[in-house]
Design an enzyme around this catalytic site. Sequence first.
Site, PDB file in Angstrom:
ATOM      1  N   ASN A   1      21.354  28.883  -0.290  1.00  0.00           N
ATOM      2  CA  ASN A   1      22.681  28.848  -0.594  1.00  0.00           C
ATOM      3  C   ASN A   1      23.105  29.666  -1.618  1.00  0.00           C
ATOM      4  O   ASN A   1      22.539  29.386  -2.749  1.00  0.00           O
ATOM      5  CB  ASN A   1      23.101  27.363  -0.840  1.00  0.00           C
TER       6      ASN A   1
ATOM      7  N   ASP B   1      25.874  30.204  -3.407  1.00  0.00           N
ATOM      8  CA  ASP B   1      26.959  29.915  -4.003  1.00  0.00           C
ATOM      9  C   ASP B   1      27.145  30.209  -5.393  1.00  0.00           C
ATOM     10  O   ASP B   1      28.012  30.708  -6.042  1.00  0.00           O
ATOM     11  CB  ASP B   1      27.646  28.512  -3.864  1.00  0.00           C
ATOM     12  N   HIS B   2      26.009  29.666  -6.049  1.00  0.00           N
ATOM     13  CA  HIS B   2      25.846  29.833  -7.493  1.00  0.00           C
ATOM     14  C   HIS B   2      25.616  31.179  -8.038  1.00  0.00           C
ATOM     15  O   HIS B   2      25.798  31.327  -9.443  1.00  0.00           O
ATOM     16  CB  HIS B   2      25.123  28.694  -7.997  1.00  0.00           C
TER      17      HIS B   2
ATOM     18  N   ARG C   1      32.725  35.157 -15.662  1.00  0.00           N
ATOM     19  CA  ARG C   1      32.988  36.196 -16.528  1.00  0.00           C
ATOM     20  C   ARG C   1      34.127  37.123 -15.921  1.00  0.00           C
ATOM     21  O   ARG C   1      34.273  38.211 -16.391  1.00  0.00           O
ATOM     22  CB  ARG C   1      31.753  36.977 -17.050  1.00  0.00           C
TER      23      ARG C   1
ATOM     24  N   HIS D   1      29.310  28.426   0.959  1.00  0.00           N
ATOM     25  CA  HIS D   1      30.416  27.583   1.144  1.00  0.00           C
ATOM     26  C   HIS D   1      31.864  28.186   0.301  1.00  0.00           C
ATOM     27  O   HIS D   1      31.844  28.511  -0.643  1.00  0.00           O
ATOM     28  CB  HIS D   1      29.964  26.331   0.352  1.00  0.00           C
TER      29      HIS D   1
ATOM     30  N   ARG E   1      34.828  27.427  -0.434  1.00  0.00           N
ATOM     31  CA  ARG E   1      35.746  26.410  -0.746  1.00  0.00           C
ATOM     32  C   ARG E   1      37.220  26.635  -0.699  1.00  0.00           C
ATOM     33  O   ARG E   1      37.799  27.834  -1.028  1.00  0.00           O
ATOM     34  CB  ARG E   1      35.232  25.742  -2.004  1.00  0.00           C
TER      35      ARG E   1
ATOM     36  N   ARG F   1      36.283  28.551  -5.834  1.00  0.00           N
ATOM     37  CA  ARG F   1      35.665  28.620  -7.241  1.00  0.00           C
ATOM     38  C   ARG F   1      34.472  29.474  -7.295  1.00  0.00           C
ATOM     39  O   ARG F   1      34.088  29.869  -8.144  1.00  0.00           O
ATOM     40  CB  ARG F   1      35.440  27.027  -7.654  1.00  0.00           C
ATOM     41  N   HIS F   2      33.776  29.548  -6.200  1.00  0.00           N
ATOM     42  CA  HIS F   2      32.535  30.479  -6.193  1.00  0.00           C
ATOM     43  C   HIS F   2      32.701  31.620  -5.053  1.00  0.00           C
ATOM     44  O   HIS F   2      33.050  32.798  -5.492  1.00  0.00           O
ATOM     45  CB  HIS F   2      31.234  29.755  -6.366  1.00  0.00           C
TER      46      HIS F   2
ATOM     47  N   GLU G   1      29.625  27.390   5.153  1.00  0.00           N
ATOM     48  CA  GLU G   1      29.935  25.963   4.910  1.00  0.00           C
ATOM     49  C   GLU G   1      31.654  25.811   4.879  1.00  0.00           C
ATOM     50  O   GLU G   1      32.239  26.811   4.032  1.00  0.00           O
ATOM     51  CB  GLU G   1      29.378  25.412   3.870  1.00  0.00           C
TER      52      GLU G   1
ATOM     53  N   THR H   1      29.581  18.805  -3.218  1.00  0.00           N
ATOM     54  CA  THR H   1      29.900  17.833  -2.329  1.00  0.00           C
ATOM     55  C   THR H   1      29.211  16.703  -2.429  1.00  0.00           C
ATOM     56  O   THR H   1      28.032  16.585  -2.542  1.00  0.00           O
ATOM     57  CB  THR H   1      29.467  18.834  -0.813  1.00  0.00           C
TER      58      THR H   1
ATOM     59  N   GLU I   1      23.474  17.935   9.661  1.00  0.00           N
ATOM     60  CA  GLU I   1      22.901  18.109   8.474  1.00  0.00           C
ATOM     61  C   GLU I   1      22.837  16.813   7.503  1.00  0.00           C
ATOM     62  O   GLU I   1      23.883  16.669   7.231  1.00  0.00           O
ATOM     63  CB  GLU I   1      23.452  19.494   7.490  1.00  0.00           C
TER      64      GLU I   1
ATOM     65  N   HIS J   1      21.058  19.553   0.067  1.00  0.00           N
ATOM     66  CA  HIS J   1      21.818  19.139  -1.404  1.00  0.00           C
ATOM     67  C   HIS J   1      20.588  18.241  -2.125  1.00  0.00           C
ATOM     68  O   HIS J   1      19.897  17.550  -1.870  1.00  0.00           O
ATOM     69  CB  HIS J   1      23.081  18.208  -0.949  1.00  0.00           C
TER      70      HIS J   1
ATOM     71  N   HIS K   1      21.309  25.303  -5.663  1.00  0.00           N
ATOM     72  CA  HIS K   1      21.408  25.062  -6.920  1.00  0.00           C
ATOM     73  C   HIS K   1      20.088  25.379  -7.613  1.00  0.00           C
ATOM     74  O   HIS K   1      19.703  26.000  -8.764  1.00  0.00           O
ATOM     75  CB  HIS K   1      22.048  23.885  -7.239  1.00  0.00           C
TER      76      HIS K   1
HETATM   77  N1  PXP Z   1      24.029  21.974   2.200  1.00  0.00           N
HETATM   78  C1  PXP Z   1      25.282  21.511   2.167  1.00  0.00           C
HETATM   79  C2  PXP Z   1      26.148  21.072   3.469  1.00  0.00           C
HETATM   80  C3  PXP Z   1      25.992  21.736   0.994  1.00  0.00           C
HETATM   81  O1  PXP Z   1      27.279  21.348   0.662  1.00  0.00           O
HETATM   82  C4  PXP Z   1      25.226  22.302  -0.201  1.00  0.00           C
HETATM   83  C5  PXP Z   1      25.757  22.234  -1.563  1.00  0.00           C
HETATM   84  O2  PXP Z   1      27.118  23.373  -1.328  1.00  0.00           O
HETATM   85  C6  PXP Z   1      23.972  22.579   0.045  1.00  0.00           C
HETATM   86  C7  PXP Z   1      22.937  22.107   1.157  1.00  0.00           C
HETATM   87  C8  PXP Z   1      23.096  23.215  -1.094  1.00  0.00           C
HETATM   88  O3  PXP Z   1      22.979  22.077  -1.941  1.00  0.00           O
HETATM   89  P1  PXP Z   1      22.216  22.298  -3.357  1.00  0.00           P
HETATM   90  O4  PXP Z   1      22.910  23.573  -4.045  1.00  0.00           O
HETATM   91  O5  PXP Z   1      22.035  21.324  -4.314  1.00  0.00           O
HETATM   92  O6  PXP Z   1      20.795  22.685  -2.997  1.00  0.00           O
END
Ligand code: PXP
Length: 243
Positions: free
Chosen positions: A9, A11-12, A20, A45, A47, A51-52, A72, A103, A153, A195, A218
């Site tokens: 994932n 996102d981060h 920034r 994801h 959103r 936000r990301h 997502e 989430t 999931e 997650h 993350h």
């Molecule tokens: N799966 C789903 C459905 C999620 O919503 C997330 C968080 O966006 C993740 C996996 C990944 O979670 P994490 O970033 O805590 O590893």
Amino acid sequence: MSDARLGLNIDHVATVRNARGENYPSPLRAALDAEKFGVDGITAHLREDRRHIRDEDIKDLSDNLSIPLNLEMAPTQEMLEIALRHKPNACCIVPEKREEVTTEGGIDTLKNFETLKRFTTEIKNVGTRVSLFIDADQLHIDKSFEIGADIIEIHTGSYCKLIESDDPNASKQLEKIILAIEYASKIGLEVHAGHGITFQSIKPLANLKLIKEFNIGHFLISESIYIGLENAIGKMKSLIKES
Ligand code: PXP
């Protein structure tokens, strides 16, 4: 030995970029690197508040990845239209609250039954697989099946938190996950999990064998600050394989 797939994932990567207002680090570059380093898929994801991940990230990922993209999304009309436009390999439908940091739980398949059913049908019609992000609960598994989802999931957040803090309740929570994934697999749903997963929590989960894919964000992005993305992915893949 587990042959579960690892989805990263990203996102981060976008979180750091947006902090920034620059155009780096690039989620696409991280995703393409991750592809080289052996991940089996990329999860992002989009959103509602952007936000990301942003709309253009989804376009870049769709246009350039060779490995599957798992989008997502919350069950909103806007997200449905985006999914139908990009036709990713899979869509994972998640609950979304503006005020949450991440989430917080699985989607309520009872309350959202009709919407999820309509979305699932429309998304499957364009050849995209549908996954529902749910808590480890038989009722939500049954509803996911009725809705027509291909995949569930399981939200592993609370289990991962318990195991990280050596809480004795972790084994009870793992037991719940085991019952859920055995039941879901028996009725023909593919099981994924995600997650809060870390190097510590992956082993007991990968040991369960019935989980076909882990989506981890993350922790892997954080760990890559110390050991690099290639090593973080390599280590997670080895831990899955040797379980
Ligand atoms: N799966 C789903 C459905 C999620 O919503 C997330 C968080 O966006 C993740 C996996 C990944 O979670 P994490 O970033 O805590 O590893």
